[in-house]
Design a protein around this motif. Structure first.
Motif, mmCIF file in Angstrom:
data_model
loop_
_atom_site.group_PDB
_atom_site.id
_atom_site.type_symbol
_atom_site.label_atom_id
_atom_site.label_comp_id
_atom_site.label_asym_id
_atom_site.label_seq_id
_atom_site.Cartn_x
_atom_site.Cartn_y
_atom_site.Cartn_z
ATOM 1 N N ALA A 26 -11.752 -11.735 -11.838
ATOM 2 C CA ALA A 26 -11.903 -11.851 -10.619
ATOM 3 C C ALA A 26 -12.450 -10.436 -10.008
ATOM 4 C CB ALA A 26 -10.830 -12.239 -9.614
ATOM 5 N N THR A 27 -13.352 -10.360 -9.108
ATOM 6 C CA THR A 27 -14.004 -9.278 -8.605
ATOM 7 C C THR A 27 -14.256 -9.366 -6.956
ATOM 8 O OG1 THR A 27 -16.226 -10.086 -8.981
ATOM 9 C CG2 THR A 27 -15.144 -8.759 -10.404
ATOM 10 N N ASN A 28 -14.576 -8.254 -6.304
ATOM 11 C CA ASN A 28 -14.936 -7.995 -5.054
ATOM 12 C C ASN A 28 -13.975 -8.786 -3.927
ATOM 13 O OD1 ASN A 28 -17.224 -6.573 -5.813
ATOM 14 N ND2 ASN A 28 -18.316 -8.516 -6.372
ATOM 15 N N GLY A 29 -12.797 -8.636 -3.801
ATOM 16 C CA GLY A 29 -11.872 -9.251 -2.924
ATOM 17 C C GLY A 29 -11.401 -8.174 -1.719
ATOM 18 N N PHE A 30 -10.508 -8.633 -1.180
ATOM 19 C CA PHE A 30 -9.786 -7.773 -0.008
ATOM 20 C C PHE A 30 -8.313 -8.274 0.383
ATOM 21 C CE2 PHE A 30 -12.048 -11.234 2.145
ATOM 22 C CZ PHE A 30 -11.109 -11.371 3.077
ATOM 23 N N ILE A 31 -7.586 -7.501 0.897
ATOM 24 C CA ILE A 31 -6.163 -7.748 1.327
ATOM 25 C C ILE A 31 -5.921 -7.265 2.653
ATOM 26 C CG2 ILE A 31 -5.071 -5.863 0.193
ATOM 27 C CD1 ILE A 31 -2.673 -7.470 -0.403
ATOM 28 N N ASP A 32 -5.323 -8.085 3.592
ATOM 29 C CA ASP A 32 -5.137 -7.615 4.945
ATOM 30 C C ASP A 32 -3.802 -7.067 5.002
ATOM 31 O OD1 ASP A 32 -7.732 -7.911 6.076
ATOM 32 O OD2 ASP A 32 -7.214 -10.126 5.939
ATOM 33 N N VAL A 33 -3.372 -5.823 5.700
ATOM 34 C CA VAL A 33 -2.050 -5.371 5.870
ATOM 35 C C VAL A 33 -2.058 -5.059 7.234
ATOM 36 C CG1 VAL A 33 -0.794 -3.353 5.156
ATOM 37 C CG2 VAL A 33 -2.234 -4.400 3.584
ATOM 38 N N GLU A 54 6.593 1.793 13.524
ATOM 39 C CA GLU A 54 7.286 2.951 13.367
ATOM 40 C C GLU A 54 6.300 4.211 12.761
ATOM 41 O OE1 GLU A 54 9.506 0.978 9.930
ATOM 42 O OE2 GLU A 54 8.417 0.365 11.943
ATOM 43 N N PHE A 55 4.838 3.434 12.201
ATOM 44 C CA PHE A 55 3.872 4.214 11.597
ATOM 45 C C PHE A 55 2.605 4.073 12.589
ATOM 46 C CE2 PHE A 55 6.628 3.488 7.853
ATOM 47 C CZ PHE A 55 7.298 4.681 7.554
ATOM 48 N N GLY A 56 2.715 3.563 13.664
ATOM 49 C CA GLY A 56 1.511 3.460 14.737
ATOM 50 C C GLY A 56 0.997 2.067 14.495
ATOM 51 N N GLY A 57 1.636 1.023 13.860
ATOM 52 C CA GLY A 57 1.123 -0.145 13.823
ATOM 53 C C GLY A 57 -0.427 -0.141 13.450
ATOM 54 N N GLY A 58 -0.937 -1.391 13.829
ATOM 55 C CA GLY A 58 -2.396 -1.610 13.483
ATOM 56 C C GLY A 58 -2.697 -2.562 12.209
ATOM 57 N N HIS A 59 -3.930 -2.947 12.242
ATOM 58 C CA HIS A 59 -4.278 -3.830 10.994
ATOM 59 C C HIS A 59 -5.222 -3.125 10.224
ATOM 60 C CE1 HIS A 59 -5.097 -7.910 9.384
ATOM 61 N NE2 HIS A 59 -5.861 -7.550 9.025
ATOM 62 N N ARG A 60 -5.119 -3.225 8.617
ATOM 63 C CA ARG A 60 -5.915 -2.527 8.125
ATOM 64 C C ARG A 60 -6.505 -3.519 6.618
ATOM 65 N NH1 ARG A 60 -4.861 0.611 11.293
ATOM 66 N NH2 ARG A 60 -4.421 2.629 11.064
ATOM 67 N N ARG A 61 -7.827 -3.438 6.333
ATOM 68 C CA ARG A 61 -8.329 -4.333 5.496
ATOM 69 C C ARG A 61 -8.767 -3.319 4.070
ATOM 70 N NH1 ARG A 61 -12.400 -9.386 6.112
ATOM 71 N NH2 ARG A 61 -10.235 -10.221 6.858
ATOM 72 N N PHE A 62 -8.086 -3.702 2.918
ATOM 73 C CA PHE A 62 -8.489 -2.835 1.730
ATOM 74 C C PHE A 62 -9.217 -3.628 0.791
ATOM 75 C CE2 PHE A 62 -4.433 -0.871 3.513
ATOM 76 C CZ PHE A 62 -4.840 0.142 4.110
ATOM 77 N N GLY A 63 -10.230 -3.072 0.341
ATOM 78 C CA GLY A 63 -10.961 -3.839 -0.650
ATOM 79 C C GLY A 63 -10.415 -3.820 -2.107
ATOM 80 N N ILE A 64 -10.630 -5.022 -2.831
ATOM 81 C CA ILE A 64 -10.085 -5.285 -4.236
ATOM 82 C C ILE A 64 -11.363 -5.047 -5.206
ATOM 83 C CG2 ILE A 64 -8.981 -6.870 -5.854
ATOM 84 C CD1 ILE A 64 -7.002 -5.518 -3.588
ATOM 85 N N THR A 65 -11.439 -4.177 -5.865
ATOM 86 C CA THR A 65 -12.567 -4.087 -6.898
ATOM 87 C C THR A 65 -12.583 -5.168 -8.087
ATOM 88 O OG1 THR A 65 -12.475 -1.712 -6.639
ATOM 89 C CG2 THR A 65 -13.936 -2.356 -8.374
#
Length: 547
Positions: free
Chosen positions: A164-171, A176-187
């Motif tokens: 498997a390649t070229n994915g992503f995960i949402d976090v 307490e660390f400022g909140g917010g949404h991030r998307r990080f790529g999976i190679t």
């Protein structure tokens, strides 16, 4: 060319012949002498650092104004299969050394690997869960290097054609660390086998080799270098842990080595496009340690930049020392060419059918990201959402509770409050307490209907968690039904007022805060069963009545 079907998985042998062998259990005891050079390299210490816990946070905050950190993570997930990747040996954490081995995982001459089809299934599940593109045709390769815990002299892995390649995960970052949404790529996501384990002696003169772990199936997940802080990296790893636990492919326990993360860190001046020299950090046994190790390494590299010694940042592997709260050199990082990859001749090509992949896709459970979004749509706060979705067992308990009683916020409050506190104090998981979701639903319904008071509800909850039972049974057994008859409550209030003439005089003299005293006495007299709303209403009328 022969074709073998693994419930929808086709395997094409790279060679037109096959081998058969008989595996028997063996117990071996190996040791290796440590050379003076090896010992020296492992104990080599860097220049002492002056970064303390508080100073590090400030230093990193200051550093990130001038530099950008580039962070990527390689995560190894140990799969919860019954047997190893290429043989029939079972593996159990904590077993006696070298008691879970056979000729295949010991690398004995003539022993051939046979692929465990469940490893493929787990890899496909993870690939789909991480939004990857699946390779319908992939292969295994030999990654060659020497180390005493690698009996064959090579590791079976995947190189140029991962599954498997070229994915992503949402976090979602904690508030307490400022909140917010991030998307990080999976190679990439690929399958491989684990190596054995070295057991070092106290004297350091030799090490023993335990091959129980050799051949245990792993999934390696390589991220894109998308993270910029230690917090983001730790939350990325925590989300991976949640995903593998939701899927049931691994227990994800870092302390057992079921989830191991190697972090690559480099920094570069703000505005510079070229990446800096990356350093790999190992020995990260918790998400907190990961965050602290990254912060330290960012500050260390920035200090060298500021002193004009950027060339001293070399590509190497460093260990995180928890006691010293610092990273130290372990070894120079090998280059990719050092491993001399080539296709594994003893294993067939793995070919997935669309039917097989679609079957797994349709069977995937609701994943953490999907669950968080659903909880948000229910109207829960982000704090509630993150707590409830963090643990798959807690989430399932919550979902089962609200299926019976639709008061979502009240159910969340009970789970996050009294139940969470009890589990923390008793060091229990939600599956280990005696309370069932059905009984929590019944308890909430009993409070909402006025059958029992909230105070009585807390007492019943504690007994249910400790001893089990039913809400209705405890209410009947202990006569805990709430008193809602105004006449009966009025009699109790009259008795309390009559027994406290001095406090009544003070109240009517202006000390109105004594209303709380009278309310407490009424609840005490009624053994907590009087309806609080009726108590307050009748009590105010009685206290303010003209004598």
């Amino acid at each position: 060319m022969a074709l073998t079907l693994f419930r929808g998985i086709q395997t094409r042998p790279l060679l037109p012949y096959s081998y058969a062998f008989s595996a028997r259990k063996h117990v071996i005891f190996c040791s290796m002498q440590s050379t003076q050079a090896e010992t020296s390299m492992r104990t080599k210490q860097q220049a002492p650092s002056n970064f303390t816990e508080t100073a590090r946070a400030k230093a990193v905050e200051k550093v990130l104004k001038d530099y950008e950190a580039i962070i990527g993570i390689e995560t190894h997930v140990q799969l919860a299969t019954t047997t190893k990747a290429f043989c029939s040996c079972a593996y159990s954490y904590g077993s006696q050394p070298n008691s879970c081995v056979c000729p295949v995982c010991m690398g004995l001459p003539g022993a051939l690997p046979v692929l465990n089809s469940k490893v493929i299934k787990c890899a496909v599940m993870l690939g789909l869960a991480l939004n990857c593109e699946l390779s319908l045709s992939s292969k295994f390769d030999r990654k060659q290097y020497f180390y005493p815990d690698l009996p064959k002299g090579y590791q079976i892995s995947q190189f140029d054609v991962p599954i498997a390649t070229n994915g992503f995960i949402d976090v979602d970052l904690p508030l307490e660390f400022g909140g917010g949404h991030r998307r990080f790529g999976i190679t990439r996501v690929h399958m491989e086998e684990d190596a054995g384990k070295l057991l070092h002696t106290g004297s350091g003169s030799y090490s023993q080799v335990d091959l129980n772990r050799a051949g245990v199936p792993l999934i390696e997940i390589v991220s894109e270098p998308d993270m910029r802080t230690g917090i983001e990296a730790a939350e990325y790893a925590a989300e991976l842990q949640r995903v593998v636990r939701y899927l049931g492919v691994s227990n994800g326990n870092m302390q057992e080595g079921s989830l191991r993360c190697d972090v690559n860190v480099s920094i570069r001046p703000i505005g510079q496009l070229e990446f800096g020299t990356k350093v790999e950090i190992k020995n990260l046994n918790s998400f907190s340690a990961m965050s602290r190790a990254i912060d330290f390494e960012i500050a260390r590299q920035a200090e060298l930049y500021n002193q004009g010694q950027a060339d001293e940042i070399v590509q190497e592997t460093r260990l995180w020392e928890e006691g010293g709260q610092k990273t130290v050199t372990m070894r120079k990082k090998e280059g990719l060419a050092d491993y001399r990859y080539f296709p594994e001749p003893d294993l067939p090509e793995v070919v997935l059918t669309e039917e097989y992949v679609n079957g797994i896709r349709d069977s995937l459970p609701e994943l953490p990201e999907m669950k968080r979004r659903r909880y948000e749509e229910m109207g829960l706060t982000m704090q509630d959402v993150l707590f409830l979705a963090n643990d798959v067992n807690v989430a399932e308990f919550f979902d089962a509770t609200i299926a019976k009683v639709p008061d979502i916020k009240l159910a969340a409050n009970w789970i996050m409050g009294d139940i969470a506190a009890y589990m923390k104090n008793e060091k229990l998981s939600i599956n280990e307490i005696k309370l069932s979701p059905q009984e929590l639903s019944e308890l909430i319904a009993s409070i909402k209907s006025g059958t029992i008071s909230g105070k009585i509800g807390k007492e019943i909850l504690l007994e249910l968690m400790e001893k089990g039972g039913t809400v209705k049974g405890l209410i009947e057994e202990k006569d805990l039904v709430q008193i809602v008859d105004p006449v009966e409550i009025e009699k109790i209030i009259d008795k309390v007022i009559a027994n406290n003439p001095k406090q009544l005089e003070q109240y009517r003299g202006g000390k109105t805060k004594l209303q709380g005293f009278f309310a407490g006495q009424v609840m005490k007299e009624s053994k907590g069963k009087a309806n609080p709303g009726l108590v307050n209403k009748i009590l105010i009328e009685k206290l303010n009545a003209k004598s």
